[in-house]
Design an enzyme around this catalytic site. Structure first.
Site, PDB file in Angstrom:
ATOM      1  N   ASP A   1      -6.884  15.307   6.892  1.00 24.28           N
ATOM      2  CA  ASP A   1      -7.278  14.087   6.240  1.00 24.28           C
ATOM      3  C   ASP A   1      -8.797  13.921   6.347  1.00 24.28           C
ATOM      4  OD1 ASP A   1      -7.060  11.345   5.388  1.00 24.28           O
ATOM      5  OD2 ASP A   1      -7.569  10.592   7.201  1.00 24.28           O
ATOM      6  N   SER A   2      -9.309  12.951   5.515  1.00 22.17           N
ATOM      7  CA  SER A   2     -10.775  12.758   5.653  1.00 22.17           C
ATOM      8  C   SER A   2     -11.345  12.282   6.983  1.00 22.17           C
ATOM      9  CB  SER A   2     -11.195  12.035   4.687  1.00 22.17           C
ATOM     10  OG  SER A   2     -10.452  10.642   4.684  1.00 22.17           O
TER      11      SER A   2
ATOM     12  N   CYS B   1      -4.129  12.912   3.518  1.00 23.25           N
ATOM     13  CA  CYS B   1      -4.832  12.144   2.596  1.00 23.25           C
ATOM     14  C   CYS B   1      -4.515  11.884   1.255  1.00 23.25           C
ATOM     15  CB  CYS B   1      -6.554  12.672   2.705  1.00 23.25           C
ATOM     16  SG  CYS B   1      -7.575  11.736   1.783  1.00 23.25           S
TER      17      CYS B   1
ATOM     18  N   GLU C   1     -10.278   0.071  10.268  1.00 24.75           N
ATOM     19  CA  GLU C   1     -11.072   0.867  11.239  1.00 24.75           C
ATOM     20  C   GLU C   1     -11.730  -0.174  12.012  1.00 24.75           C
ATOM     21  OE1 GLU C   1     -13.419   4.284   9.922  1.00 24.75           O
ATOM     22  OE2 GLU C   1     -11.574   4.904   8.742  1.00 24.75           O
TER      23      GLU C   1
ATOM     24  N   CYS D   1      -2.686   4.715   0.626  1.00 22.75           N
ATOM     25  CA  CYS D   1      -3.819   5.093   1.185  1.00 22.75           C
ATOM     26  C   CYS D   1      -3.341   5.165   2.769  1.00 22.75           C
ATOM     27  CB  CYS D   1      -5.021   4.210   1.110  1.00 22.75           C
ATOM     28  SG  CYS D   1      -6.457   4.385   1.974  1.00 22.75           S
TER      29      CYS D   1
ATOM     30  N   HIS E   1      -4.620   4.375   5.650  1.00 24.28           N
ATOM     31  CA  HIS E   1      -5.131   3.287   6.529  1.00 24.28           C
ATOM     32  C   HIS E   1      -4.057   2.008   6.196  1.00 24.28           C
ATOM     33  CE1 HIS E   1      -8.622   5.759   6.675  1.00 24.28           C
ATOM     34  NE2 HIS E   1      -9.212   4.667   7.622  1.00 24.28           N
TER      35      HIS E   1
HETATM   36  N1  DGL Z   1      -7.672   9.124   3.761  1.00 26.78           N
HETATM   37  C1  DGL Z   1      -8.314   8.335   2.573  1.00 26.78           C
HETATM   38  C2  DGL Z   1      -6.924   8.307   1.674  1.00 26.78           C
HETATM   39  O1  DGL Z   1      -5.827   7.923   2.119  1.00 26.78           O
HETATM   40  C3  DGL Z   1      -8.846   6.993   2.918  1.00 26.78           C
HETATM   41  C4  DGL Z   1     -10.163   7.189   3.480  1.00 26.78           C
HETATM   42  C5  DGL Z   1     -11.345   7.981   2.559  1.00 26.78           C
HETATM   43  O2  DGL Z   1     -11.763   7.539   1.617  1.00 26.78           O
HETATM   44  O3  DGL Z   1     -11.587   8.960   2.891  1.00 26.78           O
HETATM   45  O4  DGL Z   1      -7.179   8.172   0.600  1.00 26.78           O
END
Ligand code: DGL
Length: 269
Positions: free
Chosen positions: A10-11, A73, A152, A184, A186
């Site tokens: 993931d990012s 992600c 977050e 997403c 989060h």
């Molecule tokens: N992990 C990203 C997503 O699910 C969200 C956070 C980001 O923008 O990197 O799209």
């Protein structure tokens, strides 16, 4: 093969919602999690940049001899899943397809909302995936960029999150959606808030739990499920680990243990 780890990337910390869902359905699996914390967020970046980052993250996990890749992600899944599949010779699962399948199965009125980062919404990936399953379904997508920092900050259930959700979701409510895809990493931490704003008649689809189910069924079919004792995941990040540990611990609900900082450019991390 069964003994090898599942590689998840993931990012940043968000993909820990997918890791958590995987641990619930597959407690015996070894999990390697890579958070590209030096380059987060992906959601505001161009698709070309996200594609390059995703290839580098996948390459790192492949060098660690994982048995499959989970692109946790949503933004990376939206723009890079085919490229990652083509480049690496192992099973790759993203979060878009499982979420889309569930949404297409549960909608009753054929009106589905999708929320995600700017990049995910711009890509149209959820919409394409849902309509490929049933072209009669209408998909309405809305980017919700403020949700990531709110979660977050630990404010997923704060009244600020409700206010923001009311703004973002108003156009989707006006369209009469009966299903909302949380597109997403989060957003599972906003479920209670989103459900309150949308009302009980709208079904929330959590791409993280749908993805975990698909991973379990794929490993089962290929007979590469690991048996035996549960073991702690290994965490890798590209920035200094302090923030990842703090915010990530709140995501998973337990302390993360060892987190190793790595350089994706170097052959052995
Ligand atoms: N992990 C990203 C997503 O699910 C969200 C956070 C980001 O923008 O990197 O799209």
């Amino acid at each position: 093969m069964a003994e090898r780890a599942i590689g998840i990337f993931d990012s940043g910390v968000g993909g820990l919602t997918v890791l958590k869902a995987l641990r619930e359905v597959l407690p015996a699996e070894r999990l390697y999690y890579l958070g590209d914390t030096a380059r987060v967020p992906y959601g505001t970046k161009s698709s070309g940049t996200v594609l390059r980052y995703a290839q580098e993250a996948a390459g790192f996990l492949v060098r660690h001899r994982v048995k499959m890749l989970v692109v946790a992600c949503n933004t990376a899944s939206a723009v890079a899943i085919e490229a990652v599949e083509q480049r690496f010779n192992l099973p790759v699962i993203g979060v878009i397809e499982p979420g889309a399948r569930r949404a297409a199965a549960v909608t009753r009125n054929g009106r589905v909302g999708v929320i995600g980062t700017e990049g995910t919404v711009r890509s149209g990936a959820y919409s394409r995936a849902i309509r490929a399953l049933d072209e009669r379904i209408e998909v309405f997508a809305a980017p919700c960029p403020l949700f990531v920092p709110l979660v977050e900050e630990g404010w997923g259930e704060h009244e600020v999150a409700s206010l923001v959700a009311r703004e973002y979701l108003a156009p989707l409510i006006d369209r009469g959606i009966d299903t909302l895809v949380l597109g997403c990493t989060h957003y599972p931490l906003l479920k209670a808030t989103l459900q309150r704003v949308l009302g009980a008649n709208v079904t929330l689809v959590d791409s993280a739990t749908e993805t975990a189910q698909l991973v379990a069924s794929l490993l089962g079919k290929r007979l590469v499920l690991r048996r035996g004792e549960a073991c702690a995941p290994r965490y890798f990040v590209t920035d200094e680990p302090t923030r990842f540990k703090r915010v990530g611990g709140a995501f998973v609900g337990v302390e993360l243990g060892d987190v190793t900082q790595v350089d994706l450019g170097r052959a052995h991390g």
